[in-house]
Write an enzyme that holds these catalytic residues in place. Structure first.
Site, PDB file in Angstrom:
ATOM      1  N   HIS A 124       1.798  -9.076   2.597  1.00  0.00           N
ATOM      2  CA  HIS A 124       0.522  -8.923   1.896  1.00  0.00           C
ATOM      3  C   HIS A 124       0.723  -8.099   0.632  1.00  0.00           C
ATOM      4  O   HIS A 124       1.764  -7.468   0.454  1.00  0.00           O
ATOM      5  CB  HIS A 124      -0.505  -8.209   2.784  1.00  0.00           C
ATOM      6  CG  HIS A 124      -0.139  -6.785   3.099  1.00  0.00           C
ATOM      7  ND1 HIS A 124       0.842  -6.449   4.017  1.00  0.00           N
ATOM      8  CD2 HIS A 124      -0.594  -5.610   2.607  1.00  0.00           C
ATOM      9  CE1 HIS A 124       0.965  -5.136   4.077  1.00  0.00           C
ATOM     10  NE2 HIS A 124       0.107  -4.593   3.224  1.00  0.00           N
ATOM     11  N   ASP A 128      -1.415  -4.968  -1.545  1.00  0.00           N
ATOM     12  CA  ASP A 128      -2.479  -3.994  -1.308  1.00  0.00           C
ATOM     13  C   ASP A 128      -3.579  -4.206  -2.350  1.00  0.00           C
ATOM     14  O   ASP A 128      -3.298  -4.359  -3.532  1.00  0.00           O
ATOM     15  CB  ASP A 128      -1.935  -2.558  -1.420  1.00  0.00           C
ATOM     16  CG  ASP A 128      -0.937  -2.244  -0.315  1.00  0.00           C
ATOM     17  OD1 ASP A 128      -0.945  -2.959   0.708  1.00  0.00           O
ATOM     18  OD2 ASP A 128      -0.145  -1.286  -0.474  1.00  0.00           O
ATOM     19  N   HIS A 135       4.694  -7.204   0.232  1.00  0.00           N
ATOM     20  CA  HIS A 135       5.607  -6.471   1.120  1.00  0.00           C
ATOM     21  C   HIS A 135       5.235  -6.724   2.579  1.00  0.00           C
ATOM     22  O   HIS A 135       4.155  -7.257   2.869  1.00  0.00           O
ATOM     23  CB  HIS A 135       5.589  -4.973   0.781  1.00  0.00           C
ATOM     24  CG  HIS A 135       4.229  -4.338   0.834  1.00  0.00           C
ATOM     25  ND1 HIS A 135       3.247  -4.588  -0.108  1.00  0.00           N
ATOM     26  CD2 HIS A 135       3.658  -3.479   1.716  1.00  0.00           C
ATOM     27  CE1 HIS A 135       2.161  -3.900   0.192  1.00  0.00           C
ATOM     28  NE2 HIS A 135       2.379  -3.220   1.296  1.00  0.00           N
ATOM     29  N   ARG A 149       9.296   3.483  14.281  1.00  0.00           N
ATOM     30  CA  ARG A 149       9.053   3.721  12.853  1.00  0.00           C
ATOM     31  C   ARG A 149       7.641   4.290  12.722  1.00  0.00           C
ATOM     32  O   ARG A 149       6.694   3.755  13.327  1.00  0.00           O
ATOM     33  CB  ARG A 149       9.174   2.407  12.071  1.00  0.00           C
ATOM     34  CG  ARG A 149       8.756   2.536  10.598  1.00  0.00           C
ATOM     35  CD  ARG A 149       8.971   1.241   9.836  1.00  0.00           C
ATOM     36  NE  ARG A 149       8.278   1.257   8.568  1.00  0.00           N
ATOM     37  CZ  ARG A 149       8.802   1.692   7.415  1.00  0.00           C
ATOM     38  NH1 ARG A 149      10.045   2.130   7.379  1.00  0.00           N
ATOM     39  NH2 ARG A 149       8.093   1.680   6.306  1.00  0.00           N
TER      40      ARG A 149
HETATM   41  C1  GA4 Z   1      -3.801  -3.954   3.217  1.00  0.00           C
HETATM   42  C2  GA4 Z   1      -3.736  -2.521   2.693  1.00  0.00           C
HETATM   43  C3  GA4 Z   1      -4.380  -1.500   3.658  1.00  0.00           C
HETATM   44  O1  GA4 Z   1      -3.543  -1.274   4.799  1.00  0.00           O
HETATM   45  C4  GA4 Z   1      -5.773  -1.999   4.148  1.00  0.00           C
HETATM   46  C5  GA4 Z   1      -5.530  -3.291   4.901  1.00  0.00           C
HETATM   47  C6  GA4 Z   1      -6.732  -3.962   5.588  1.00  0.00           C
HETATM   48  C7  GA4 Z   1      -6.813  -3.599   7.086  1.00  0.00           C
HETATM   49  O2  GA4 Z   1      -5.784  -3.335   7.717  1.00  0.00           O
HETATM   50  O3  GA4 Z   1      -7.940  -3.650   7.618  1.00  0.00           O
HETATM   51  C8  GA4 Z   1      -6.560  -5.484   5.357  1.00  0.00           C
HETATM   52  C9  GA4 Z   1      -5.396  -5.633   4.307  1.00  0.00           C
HETATM   53  C10 GA4 Z   1      -5.215  -4.227   3.751  1.00  0.00           C
HETATM   54  C11 GA4 Z   1      -5.741  -6.661   3.208  1.00  0.00           C
HETATM   55  C12 GA4 Z   1      -6.513  -7.917   3.695  1.00  0.00           C
HETATM   56  C13 GA4 Z   1      -7.454  -7.621   4.876  1.00  0.00           C
HETATM   57  C14 GA4 Z   1      -7.845  -6.160   4.858  1.00  0.00           C
HETATM   58  C15 GA4 Z   1      -6.261  -6.337   6.593  1.00  0.00           C
HETATM   59  C16 GA4 Z   1      -6.671  -7.707   6.150  1.00  0.00           C
HETATM   60  C17 GA4 Z   1      -6.340  -8.827   6.796  1.00  0.00           C
HETATM   61  C18 GA4 Z   1      -6.494  -0.904   4.926  1.00  0.00           C
HETATM   62  C19 GA4 Z   1      -6.531  -2.536   2.965  1.00  0.00           C
HETATM   63  O4  GA4 Z   1      -7.291  -1.911   2.249  1.00  0.00           O
HETATM   64  O5  GA4 Z   1      -6.238  -3.858   2.792  1.00  0.00           O
END
Ligand code: GA4
Length: 321
Positions: free
Chosen positions: A193, A195, A250, A261
């Site tokens: 994904h 961020d 990443h 980890r």
């Molecule tokens: C990725 C970055 C952060 O960890 C996060 C993630 C969020 C979650 O875990 O709830 C998301 C992911 C993240 C992006 C797309 C969506 C939302 C899981 C998911 C499938 C907290 C964020 O802000 O976006």
């Protein structure tokens, strides 16, 4: 087997990933280059006390070693959320458990205390100490980037993280080793994904797992270093630089080691009402590659998507050739 090693004397990891000493004023040019080429870099001489990092790791390890039934109580909408294997709410799974906290630690603390009592006081002090120091470092990096890009004022990006309304998130991840009986399944620690925020600051213990995707789509393993930070460019910064900086794809591969980890990530985001658009001083007659949106709109859309989705795609303008 560790695929790559770090050569401490040169300014890149063996992988070619930039290793930047941010105590040197001339590192601003290297920072810009790293954000353009990788959207990712490693930071040393960052000024965050090592004990802030190790103290929080101890708290995280203690939390994750609690019985599942206790951890599952750590849910308070908008303040913190414990999760196990399920990532987001759209069907993504990883061999990971996590705790997501808002960085408004005062309100998190109040809600946390109601569940964990005394121990929560201590947890929130250590968390606060760490998040404040990491936010300050993230802001210094954003100011050096503004200098490197020759944009003014130099706090044009950092002020978004310093704002009282900044929508930043903090995340603790625990990747336990996969039991041998499970070894043959097609598992991932945390799927690929980008961020959504502006900048993410990751610190992990010395157990490997993090991989980044290069422009050609190849994945490379990033050797862990518990005394350094790894920085990711987020989607919002890609837009604010009109695509000049790249948000890095990443993932974390499944843990086949004996040790867990543990990672901690600060996701620096703007206030919800902030308009995310290319910075005018960077445009110089260029057209914006993106349709305008607020952070609220992008975040809402992101949280409805799947982890691996190309979320910025929806906001890209079709440019006539
Ligand atoms: C990725 C970055 C952060 O960890 C996060 C993630 C969020 C979650 O875990 O709830 C998301 C992911 C993240 C992006 C797309 C969506 C939302 C899981 C998911 C499938 C907290 C964020 O802000 O976006």
């Amino acid at each position: 087997m560790e695929q790559f090693s770090v050569n401490k004397n040169c300014s890149t990891l063996y992988t070619g990933v930039p290793l930047i000493d941010i105590s040197k004023p001339d590192s601003k040019t290297l920072l810009v280059k790293a954000c353009e080429e990788f959207g990712f870099f490693k930071v040393i001489n960052h000024g965050v006390p090592i004990e802030y990092m190790s103290n929080l790791e101890v708290k995280a390890v203690n939390f994750f070693s609690l019985p599942l039934s206790v951890k599952q109580k750590a849910v308070s909408p908008h303040f913190f959320e414990y999760g196990n294997k399920m990532i987001g709410s759209n069907g993504d799974f990883g061999w990971v458990e996590y705790l997501i906290l808002t960085t408004n630690t005062e309100s998190s603390r109040r809600n946390f205390s109601s569940i964990f009592g005394e121990a929560a006081e201590n947890f929130s002090r250590v968390l606060n100490e760490y998040v404040s120091a990491v936010r300050k470092m993230a802001c210094e990096i954003l100011e050096m980037l503004a200098d490197g890009l020759k944009i003014e004022p130099r706090n044009v990006l950092s002020k978004l993280l310093m704002d009282d309304q900044s929508d930043s998130i903090f995340r603790l991840n625990h990747y336990p080793p996969v039991p041998e009986s499970n070894g043959k399944k097609n598992l991932i620690g945390f799927g690929e994904h980008t961020d959504p925020q502006i900048l993410s600051v990751l610190r992990s213990n010395n157990t490997s797992g993090l991989q980044i995707s290069l422009k050609d789509g190849d994945w490379i393993s990033i050797p862990p270093d518990q005394n350094s930070f790894f920085i990711n460019v987020g989607d919002s910064l890609q837009v604010m630089t009109n695509g000049r900086f790249k948000s890095v794809r990443h993932r974390v591969v499944v843990n086949n080691k004996k040790e867990s980890r543990v990672s901690m990530i600060y996701f620096g985001g703007p206030p919800l009402s902030e308009k995310i658009a290319p910075l005018p001083s960077l445009m110089k007659g260029e057209d914006s590659l993106y349709k305008e949106f607020t952070w609220f709109e992008y975040k809402r859309y992101a949280f409805q998507s799947r982890l691996a989705d190309n979320r910025l795609g929806l906001f890209e303008k079709i440019v006539a050739s």
